[in-house]
Design a protein around this motif. Structure first.
Motif, short mmCIF file in Angstrom:
data_model
loop_
_atom_site.label_atom_id
_atom_site.label_comp_id
_atom_site.label_asym_id
_atom_site.label_seq_id
_atom_site.Cartn_x
_atom_site.Cartn_y
_atom_site.Cartn_z
N HIS A 85 10.44 -3.18 2.39
CA HIS A 85 9.66 -4.18 1.68
C HIS A 85 9.58 -3.76 0.21
O HIS A 85 9.62 -2.56 -0.09
N PRO A 86 9.46 -4.70 -0.72
CA PRO A 86 9.38 -4.33 -2.13
C PRO A 86 7.98 -3.93 -2.60
O PRO A 86 7.74 -3.84 -3.80
N MET A 87 7.07 -3.71 -1.65
CA MET A 87 5.71 -3.26 -2.00
C MET A 87 5.31 -2.09 -1.11
O MET A 87 5.82 -1.92 0.00
N CYS A 88 4.33 -1.31 -1.61
CA CYS A 88 3.96 -0.04 -0.98
C CYS A 88 3.49 -0.17 0.46
O CYS A 88 4.04 0.45 1.37
N LEU A 89 2.41 -0.93 0.68
CA LEU A 89 1.74 -0.93 1.98
C LEU A 89 2.67 -1.39 3.11
O LEU A 89 2.82 -0.67 4.11
N PRO A 90 3.31 -2.55 3.01
CA PRO A 90 4.19 -2.96 4.11
C PRO A 90 5.33 -1.97 4.33
O PRO A 90 5.74 -1.74 5.48
N SER A 91 5.86 -1.40 3.25
CA SER A 91 6.95 -0.43 3.39
C SER A 91 6.48 0.79 4.17
O SER A 91 7.21 1.33 5.01
N ARG A 92 5.26 1.24 3.94
CA ARG A 92 4.73 2.42 4.62
C ARG A 92 4.42 2.11 6.09
O ARG A 92 4.54 2.98 6.95
N VAL A 93 4.00 0.88 6.36
CA VAL A 93 3.81 0.47 7.75
C VAL A 93 5.13 0.60 8.52
O VAL A 93 5.18 1.11 9.64
N ALA A 94 6.21 0.15 7.89
CA ALA A 94 7.52 0.23 8.53
C ALA A 94 7.94 1.68 8.76
O ALA A 94 8.50 2.02 9.81
N PHE A 104 4.07 -7.59 11.74
CA PHE A 104 2.67 -7.18 11.74
C PHE A 104 1.75 -8.23 11.11
O PHE A 104 0.63 -7.92 10.73
N GLY A 105 2.22 -9.45 10.96
CA GLY A 105 1.36 -10.47 10.38
C GLY A 105 1.82 -10.81 8.98
O GLY A 105 2.37 -10.00 8.27
N GLN A 106 1.55 -12.00 8.57
CA GLN A 106 2.00 -12.47 7.26
C GLN A 106 0.88 -13.20 6.56
O GLN A 106 -0.05 -13.71 7.18
N ASN A 107 0.97 -13.24 5.25
CA ASN A 107 0.06 -14.09 4.49
C ASN A 107 0.27 -15.54 4.96
O ASN A 107 1.38 -15.95 5.22
N ASP A 108 -0.83 -16.28 5.07
CA ASP A 108 -0.76 -17.62 5.65
C ASP A 108 -0.17 -17.55 7.06
O ASP A 108 0.70 -18.33 7.44
N GLY A 109 -0.66 -16.59 7.85
CA GLY A 109 -0.08 -16.32 9.15
C GLY A 109 -0.08 -17.48 10.10
O GLY A 109 0.85 -17.65 10.88
N GLN A 110 -1.13 -18.32 10.07
CA GLN A 110 -1.18 -19.45 10.99
C GLN A 110 -0.02 -20.40 10.73
O GLN A 110 0.61 -20.92 11.66
N LYS A 111 0.27 -20.63 9.45
CA LYS A 111 1.38 -21.51 9.10
C LYS A 111 2.70 -20.90 9.55
O LYS A 111 3.59 -21.60 10.03
N LEU A 164 -3.37 3.05 4.34
CA LEU A 164 -3.26 2.35 5.62
C LEU A 164 -4.57 2.35 6.39
O LEU A 164 -4.58 2.38 7.61
N GLY A 165 -5.69 2.30 5.66
CA GLY A 165 -6.98 2.18 6.34
C GLY A 165 -7.47 3.49 6.93
O GLY A 165 -7.58 4.49 6.23
N ARG A 166 -7.77 3.48 8.22
CA ARG A 166 -8.27 4.68 8.87
C ARG A 166 -7.40 5.88 8.55
O ARG A 166 -6.19 5.76 8.39
N PRO A 167 -7.98 7.06 8.45
CA PRO A 167 -7.26 8.23 7.93
C PRO A 167 -6.09 8.68 8.80
O PRO A 167 -6.00 8.33 9.98
N PRO A 168 -5.20 9.48 8.21
CA PRO A 168 -4.04 9.97 8.97
C PRO A 168 -4.41 10.73 10.24
O PRO A 168 -3.63 10.74 11.20
N THR A 169 -5.59 11.34 10.26
CA THR A 169 -6.00 12.09 11.45
C THR A 169 -6.22 11.18 12.65
O THR A 169 -6.29 11.65 13.78
#
Length: 547
Positions: A85-94, A104-111, A164-169
């Protein structure tokens, strides 16, 4: 909005956990584990926003990266590595999950659900919004990279940027330091956050007694060496370690150690007027086409020094040959800003506010052109690589998970890291004859600072298609572009009109991918009731921060 992403991830976890349990029972050759004490140590060095052309070993003439250059000479350099992904958070999720962030979900996910036929999913989560850019990788979502190493007896540590929210531990790491709930720090010098913003910390700065002015990259390197030193003490030394050094550099704010400024200011002075502060316009953005930012250069120099210190420790402790190092970035270098940024002239925008240039590649962070998704990737593994070489083999961010497991001699979990493959064959003579399944896919459902708008892309063989979906109100048309990136790596010649069949072929594969992000049959009435009861993340800070 945050809860939607987390609940959507829950259904995927049920399948993943079940598959992981089944795999754990298998007894094929790959799942046979060597004795713990004989396994390779693994170090992943992850740099934030480092561009494909920012290192000397990748062609930079302005920046100074001798230690990383040495790592490249002694290891295997990938010249066709892509971020997920060209952005930090989604790239790290991958990277941590081994699957496309689009799952893992998208902006305007319902659409998105409705458009691609996931009607049960839409009905199940209809009252929630979906936005992967919010925060968090839920603790029950997947069998993460950290958990995989921990399960096999590794000592694990995460040092630095998390985002990524909750800590690495909570995700398989025995210890963690320097992680925050947002994407960047407010200063690279301690205390790192302005008064009143300390809540973004997930670690106790005062308890650590860190001296004011301590540079973050230096601190993280020290903490990394401390962790490895502890892992090597007493009986612990019988167990291998998996350590992630995740630098905040070279993400903004642009602040480099002062001791490095002089070197790069001299370089800048020696450059002719035509060599510095160059720029082009692309869509609604100003794009930097020269490397000349001395603050950025000093930041990158601190990262290079960090790599040198880590390798010196390994050498001194007799660990060089028994430790594998993987070095990469989470997305392309930040090389663009909107044309109206700060109401400044383009030259001043380029001179003062844009980090680097990915030239000759087009675009940068936030873009699906090559400059936004091509990243450096270097693997040093004395026990796996057959020679020091450069490989043309293509890789993508999800490959990191299975590759690290394979480098350590651990079993792979294909149904977990379902979108990634091990790159170990690319470290051998097989790299010239080995082929992988393509296309690669990207989905970017958000108009972001300097980026090219809502779009998707697919890369297969020589051809890359980019499908723009608007919005027209922001100046972006609903268009499709096709490039031959082998003959036109700068993506300057749109050949969509000349090759309509190739466009339709790639768009068809892109659509099929989107239609199979999730299995709609997982969204039964009973499962939805289970999902909607799940609320363990209420205490997670929902701060989008920066990326």
């Amino acid at each position: 909005m945050l809860q939607y992403v987390q609940l959507q991830l829950l259904f995927l976890s049920l399948y993943i956990k079940k598959q992981h349990a089944a795999i754990a029972k298998t007894s094929d050759g790959r799942s046979k584990i060597n004795e713990v004490s004989k396994r390779q140590n693994i170090i992943l060095i992850l740099i934030d926003d480092l561009g494909i052309k920012d290192l000397g070993c990748y062609g930079s003439k302005f920046y100074s990266t001798p230690h990383i250059n040495t790592l490249s000479r002694e290891g295997v350099k990938f010249v066709n590595a892509y971020a997920a992904h060209p952005m930090c958070l989604p790239s790290r999720v991958a990277l941590l999950s081994g699957v496309y962030p689009a799952r893992f979900g998208q902006n305007d996910g319902q659409k998105e659900f409705e458009k691609y036929g996931h009607l049960k999913a839409k009905k199940c989560f209809g009252k929630f919004g979906a936005n992967i850019f919010s925060d968090d990788l839920p603790t029950n979502q997947a069998f993460t990279l950290g958990e995989a190493f921990k399960e096999h007896g590794y000592q694990t540590a995460w040092l630095g940027k998390w985002h990524l929210g909750r800590p690495p531990t909570d995700h398989g790491f025995d210890r963690a330091f320097g992680h925050t709930s947002i994407g960047s720090i407010q200063s690279h010098f301690a205390p790192y956050f302005r008064p009143g913003h300390e809540k973004n910390n997930l670690w106790d700065l005062e308890k650590e007694n860190i001296k004011k002015g301590t540079y973050m990259a230096d601190l993280l390197t020290t903490k990394t060496i401390d962790a490895m030193t502890d892992f090597r003490s007493g009986q612990k030394k019988e167990k291998p370690f998996f350590v992630v050094l995740s630098h905040y550099a070279v993400h903004s704010p642009l602040e480099g150690p002062k001791q490095f400024h002089g070197t790069f200011e001299k370089k800048l002075t020696s450059m002719s007027p035509g060599q510095k502060y160059r720029f082009d316009f692309d869509r609604e953005a100003v794009c930097k086409t020269s490397q000349d930012n001395t603050e950025y250069a000093a930041m990158l120099k601190s990262v290079d020094e960090s790599v040198g210190r880590v390798r010196a420790f390994l050498e001194a402790d007799g660990l060089k040959e028994s430790t594998t190092i993987v070095f990469t970035s989470d997305n392309g270098g930040e090389s663009t800003k909107p044309t109206d940024y700060g109401k400044m002239s383009p030259k001043n925008i380029v001179k003062e506010h844009i980090n680097t240039s990915n030239s000759p590649y087009r675009g940068g962070k936030f873009w699906l052109y090559e400059g936004g998704i091509r990243v450096p990737l270097i693997i040093y593994s004395a026990n796996k690589q057959k020679s020091r070489h450069v490989t043309q083999f293509r890789s993508i961010g999800m490959d990191i998970y299975p590759t690290l497991l394979d480098l350590a001699g651990l079993p792979l979990y294909p149904s977990v890291h379902r979108d990634g493959i091990s790159l170990v064959p690319a470290l051998t003579k097989l790299s010239k004859t080995w082929h992988r399944k393509e296309p690669f896919f990207w989905n970017y459902p958000k108009v972001y600072d300097g980026g090219e708008g809502i779009c998707s892309a697919a890369l297969k063989g020589a051809f890359k298609v980019i499908q723009f979906r608007g919005p027209k109100s922001d100046g972006f048309s609903h268009t499709t572009e096709l490039y031959n990136i082998l003959s036109d790596p700068s993506e300057q010649i749109n050949i969509a009109a000349e090759q309509p069949k190739k466009v339709q072929e790639l768009l068809g594969e892109l659509l099929f991918w989107k239609e199979n992000w999730v299995d709609d049959e997982d969204f039964t009435t009973e499962k939805c009731k289970e999902f909607l009861k799940y609320d363990q993340w209420k205490d997670v800070t929902n701060s989008t921060g920066t990326y």
